[in-house]
Design a protein around this motif. Structure first.
Motif, PDB file in Angstrom:
ATOM      1  N   UNK A  97     -41.538  83.988 -44.194  1.00 21.42           N
ATOM      2  CA  UNK A  97     -41.578  84.809 -45.406  1.00 21.42           C
ATOM      3  C   UNK A  97     -41.697  86.266 -45.004  1.00 21.42           C
ATOM      4  N   UNK A  98     -40.914  87.103 -45.663  1.00 18.91           N
ATOM      5  CA  UNK A  98     -40.915  88.518 -45.332  1.00 18.91           C
ATOM      6  C   UNK A  98     -39.895  88.910 -44.284  1.00 18.91           C
ATOM      7  N   UNK A  99     -39.179  87.934 -43.717  1.00 14.48           N
ATOM      8  CA  UNK A  99     -38.164  88.287 -42.720  1.00 14.48           C
ATOM      9  C   UNK A  99     -37.165  89.245 -43.342  1.00 14.48           C
ATOM     10  N   UNK A 100     -36.932  90.365 -42.647  1.00 17.52           N
ATOM     11  CA  UNK A 100     -36.145  91.452 -43.223  1.00 17.52           C
ATOM     12  C   UNK A 100     -34.971  91.792 -42.320  1.00 17.52           C
ATOM     13  N   UNK A 101     -33.739  91.449 -42.704  1.00 15.89           N
ATOM     14  CA  UNK A 101     -32.581  91.740 -41.857  1.00 15.89           C
ATOM     15  C   UNK A 101     -32.213  93.214 -41.806  1.00 15.89           C
ATOM     16  N   UNK A 102     -32.904  94.047 -42.572  1.00 16.92           N
ATOM     17  CA  UNK A 102     -32.651  95.494 -42.494  1.00 16.92           C
ATOM     18  C   UNK A 102     -33.440  96.134 -41.365  1.00 16.92           C
ATOM     19  N   UNK A 103     -34.350  95.376 -40.770  1.00 10.48           N
ATOM     20  CA  UNK A 103     -35.214  95.903 -39.724  1.00 10.48           C
ATOM     21  C   UNK A 103     -34.876  95.264 -38.383  1.00 10.48           C
ATOM     22  N   UNK A 104     -35.235  95.930 -37.275  1.00 13.79           N
ATOM     23  CA  UNK A 104     -35.021  95.294 -35.972  1.00 13.79           C
ATOM     24  C   UNK A 104     -35.753  93.959 -35.898  1.00 13.79           C
ATOM     25  N   UNK A 105     -35.115  92.987 -35.284  1.00 14.17           N
ATOM     26  CA  UNK A 105     -35.735  91.669 -35.196  1.00 14.17           C
ATOM     27  C   UNK A 105     -35.412  91.010 -33.865  1.00 14.17           C
ATOM     28  N   UNK A 106     -36.150  89.954 -33.574  1.00 19.59           N
ATOM     29  CA  UNK A 106     -35.963  89.153 -32.373  1.00 19.59           C
ATOM     30  C   UNK A 106     -35.592  87.726 -32.763  1.00 19.59           C
ATOM     31  N   UNK A 130     -24.442  78.697 -27.249  1.00 16.80           N
ATOM     32  CA  UNK A 130     -25.533  78.224 -28.099  1.00 16.80           C
ATOM     33  C   UNK A 130     -26.118  79.381 -28.911  1.00 16.80           C
ATOM     34  N   UNK A 131     -26.355  80.514 -28.281  1.00 18.25           N
ATOM     35  CA  UNK A 131     -26.928  81.668 -28.975  1.00 18.25           C
ATOM     36  C   UNK A 131     -25.970  82.186 -30.042  1.00 18.25           C
ATOM     37  N   UNK A 132     -24.676  82.180 -29.756  1.00 16.71           N
ATOM     38  CA  UNK A 132     -23.699  82.601 -30.764  1.00 16.71           C
ATOM     39  C   UNK A 132     -23.745  81.682 -31.984  1.00 16.71           C
ATOM     40  N   UNK A 133     -23.823  80.384 -31.738  1.00 14.34           N
ATOM     41  CA  UNK A 133     -23.896  79.455 -32.865  1.00 14.34           C
ATOM     42  C   UNK A 133     -25.218  79.609 -33.614  1.00 14.34           C
ATOM     43  N   UNK A 134     -26.304  79.854 -32.873  1.00 10.85           N
ATOM     44  CA  UNK A 134     -27.601  80.053 -33.514  1.00 10.85           C
ATOM     45  C   UNK A 134     -27.562  81.237 -34.471  1.00 10.85           C
ATOM     46  N   UNK A 135     -26.869  82.308 -34.084  1.00 13.54           N
ATOM     47  CA  UNK A 135     -26.759  83.474 -34.959  1.00 13.54           C
ATOM     48  C   UNK A 135     -26.051  83.112 -36.258  1.00 13.54           C
ATOM     49  N   UNK A 136     -24.976  82.320 -36.159  1.00 12.59           N
ATOM     50  CA  UNK A 136     -24.263  81.904 -37.371  1.00 12.59           C
ATOM     51  C   UNK A 136     -25.132  80.996 -38.235  1.00 12.59           C
ATOM     52  N   UNK A 137     -25.842  80.072 -37.601  1.00 12.40           N
ATOM     53  CA  UNK A 137     -26.695  79.159 -38.364  1.00 12.40           C
ATOM     54  C   UNK A 137     -27.834  79.905 -39.061  1.00 12.40           C
ATOM     55  N   UNK A 138     -28.390  80.913 -38.406  1.00  7.52           N
ATOM     56  CA  UNK A 138     -29.448  81.711 -39.025  1.00  7.52           C
ATOM     57  C   UNK A 138     -28.897  82.511 -40.203  1.00  7.52           C
ATOM     58  N   UNK A 139     -27.671  83.001 -40.069  1.00  2.00           N
ATOM     59  CA  UNK A 139     -27.029  83.704 -41.179  1.00  2.00           C
ATOM     60  C   UNK A 139     -26.922  82.782 -42.397  1.00  2.00           C
ATOM     61  N   UNK A 140     -26.492  81.554 -42.168  1.00  2.00           N
ATOM     62  CA  UNK A 140     -26.368  80.605 -43.261  1.00  2.00           C
ATOM     63  C   UNK A 140     -27.736  80.257 -43.847  1.00  2.00           C
ATOM     64  N   UNK A 141     -28.732  80.150 -42.991  1.00  2.00           N
ATOM     65  CA  UNK A 141     -30.074  79.837 -43.478  1.00  2.00           C
ATOM     66  C   UNK A 141     -30.603  80.972 -44.339  1.00  2.00           C
ATOM     67  N   UNK A 142     -30.386  82.208 -43.926  1.00  2.00           N
ATOM     68  CA  UNK A 142     -30.801  83.352 -44.742  1.00  2.00           C
ATOM     69  C   UNK A 142     -30.053  83.352 -46.077  1.00  2.00           C
ATOM     70  N   UNK A 143     -28.756  83.020 -46.026  1.00  2.00           N
ATOM     71  CA  UNK A 143     -28.001  82.858 -47.263  1.00  2.00           C
ATOM     72  C   UNK A 143     -27.130  84.016 -47.662  1.00  2.00           C
ATOM     73  N   UNK A 199     -23.709  86.305 -46.005  1.00  2.00           N
ATOM     74  CA  UNK A 199     -22.791  86.554 -44.883  1.00  2.00           C
ATOM     75  C   UNK A 199     -22.962  87.942 -44.274  1.00  2.00           C
ATOM     76  N   UNK A 200     -23.513  88.866 -45.045  1.00  2.00           N
ATOM     77  CA  UNK A 200     -23.635  90.237 -44.545  1.00  2.00           C
ATOM     78  C   UNK A 200     -24.630  90.368 -43.397  1.00  2.00           C
ATOM     79  N   UNK A 201     -25.467  89.364 -43.180  1.00  2.00           N
ATOM     80  CA  UNK A 201     -26.445  89.466 -42.089  1.00  2.00           C
ATOM     81  C   UNK A 201     -25.887  88.894 -40.787  1.00  2.00           C
ATOM     82  N   UNK A 202     -24.621  88.525 -40.778  1.00  2.00           N
ATOM     83  CA  UNK A 202     -24.041  87.968 -39.561  1.00  2.00           C
ATOM     84  C   UNK A 202     -24.148  88.907 -38.374  1.00  2.00           C
ATOM     85  N   UNK A 203     -23.772  90.169 -38.571  1.00  2.00           N
ATOM     86  CA  UNK A 203     -23.836  91.133 -37.464  1.00  2.00           C
ATOM     87  C   UNK A 203     -25.266  91.352 -37.007  1.00  2.00           C
ATOM     88  N   UNK A 204     -26.196  91.301 -37.938  1.00  2.00           N
ATOM     89  CA  UNK A 204     -27.621  91.468 -37.602  1.00  2.00           C
ATOM     90  C   UNK A 204     -28.062  90.406 -36.599  1.00  2.00           C
TER      91      UNK A 204
END
Length: 353
Positions: A121-130, A191-204, A206-211
């Motif tokens: 909760x509170x995860x913000x794709x507008x901010x730097x993240x790990x 694996x990391x590339x796919x993880x990024x796509x899966x996280x994008x889908x989880x967030x809901x 498509x604009x967070x893909x590059x993030x």
């Protein structure tokens, strides 16, 4: 290999078709004086404007999802040997013989393609993240151990950091540290590339893909997860993504792979190896390899995990090993270690939002 027996593990969016239409010209009836006197109808209200800004998550999101670039199944050879990984047969069943001579069958142990995804909760794709890649130990499952016993999602949520979690299922509930497809050159990057796509889908959105595609990765390995970590570093093909490595009583061998990675990335990344008596000798061996490469390091917990920090922290006796992810140098050590990484503070969602 002398103490590996101690590893207890404790969308594509469819494009609208352009239909052919025939333009028909219709003749407007001539306006009559009576019609001219009628007031014109008010214009329809404008459609609501879409929300353009991304927002922090109001509540946590968790998913267990099968990956294409999963760790298992693996049907090639064991590295540095000509021995097939699946070297045992019983009728139609195929299995792998572990270092201790036990046979684990592919169907039950090496066929789970799932990874655990978690956004607090509170995860913000507008901010730097790990992105934290958590590699569990032997004898573990994602639900029972990573989520419940080791409380990895909870520790991430309480770290105060803008962190996404990805945790692949390794050998299912078995005393085996095999790295599976992470033995393959470049598979870690896939694996990391796919993880990024899966996280994008989880967030809901498509604009967070590059993030997620650009987020640095911190590899956290506990116990038997060391082998997958070692090969990810040595041949994974994504060094530029790895910001740091946290070993949680997880150095049971392959010290040369960790030393090579540290020497090559010591100015861009960090390493924290916290350990018990169980891996004391291996940590000493890694320190010796770094000495030969003239790579400086410190002993004890650092104040922060900045790029260039290489630290070894002895935490206690061997009986701490089984609970090391939740009880090491302090309760919830993973939470504490992640909080030590500067530059990724989270802004949590308001209560009741």
């Amino acid at each position: 290999m002398k103490r590996r027996a101690l590893l207890l593990g404790a969308l594509l969016m469819p494009t609208a078709a352009r239909a052919k239409t025939t333009r028909q010209v219709t003749k407007k009836p001539a306006a009559t004086p009576q019609a001219a006197l009628k007031p014109s109808a008010p214009p329809p209200p404008p459609p609501p404007k879409p929300t353009t800004g991304l927002q922090p998550l109001k509540e946590a999101k968790t998913q267990l999802v099968a990956f294409d670039a999963s760790i298992f199944p693996y049907r090639s050879v064991v590295p540095d040997t000509n021995k097939p990984f699946l070297d045992a047969r019983d009728g139609g069943k195929r299995g792998h013989t572990s270092l201790r001579g036990e046979v684990y069958w592919e169907q039950t142990t090496y066929s789970d393609r799932r990874s655990l995804l978690y956004l607090p909760a509170g995860y913000d794709p507008r901010r730097p993240s790990l992105i934290v890649l958590f590699l569990h130990g032997q004898g573990a499952t994602l639900e029972r151990d990573v989520v419940n016993r080791q409380a990895v999602p909870r520790q991430i949520a309480e770290s105060g950091q803008n962190v996404a979690l990805v945790a692949p299922q390794l050998a299912v509930d078995a005393a085996d540290s095999s790295a599976g497809n992470f033995w393959r050159p470049g598979h870690f990057a896939a694996y990391i590339d796919e993880a990024a796509e899966r996280l994008m889908r989880l967030y809901g959105d498509r604009r967070v893909g590059a993030h997620f595609n650009q987020a640095p990765v911190v590899v956290v390995a506990y116990s038997g997860g060391y082998l997958s970590a070692a090969y990810a570093l040595e041949r994974g093909g994504a060094d530029h993504r790895i910001k740091g490595v946290i070993l949680m009583d997880a150095l049971y061998g392959d010290e040369d792979k960790f030393a090579g990675w540290v020497a090559a990335r010591r100015r861009q990344a960090f390493l924290l190896s916290a350990y018990t008596e169980s891996t004391k000798d291996e940590n000493a061996a890694l320190e010796s390899l770094l000495d030969k490469r003239r790579v400086p390091y410190t002993k004890g917990l650092p104040s922060a995990l900045n790029p260039g920090t290489i630290a070894f922290a002895q935490c206690g006796p061997i009986d701490m090993h089984g609970d090391f992810v939740t009880r090491a140098w302090r309760p919830d050590p993973l939470k504490h270690a992640l909080a030590m990484i500067p530059g990724y503070p989270a802004v949590r969602a308001k209560q009741g939002a």
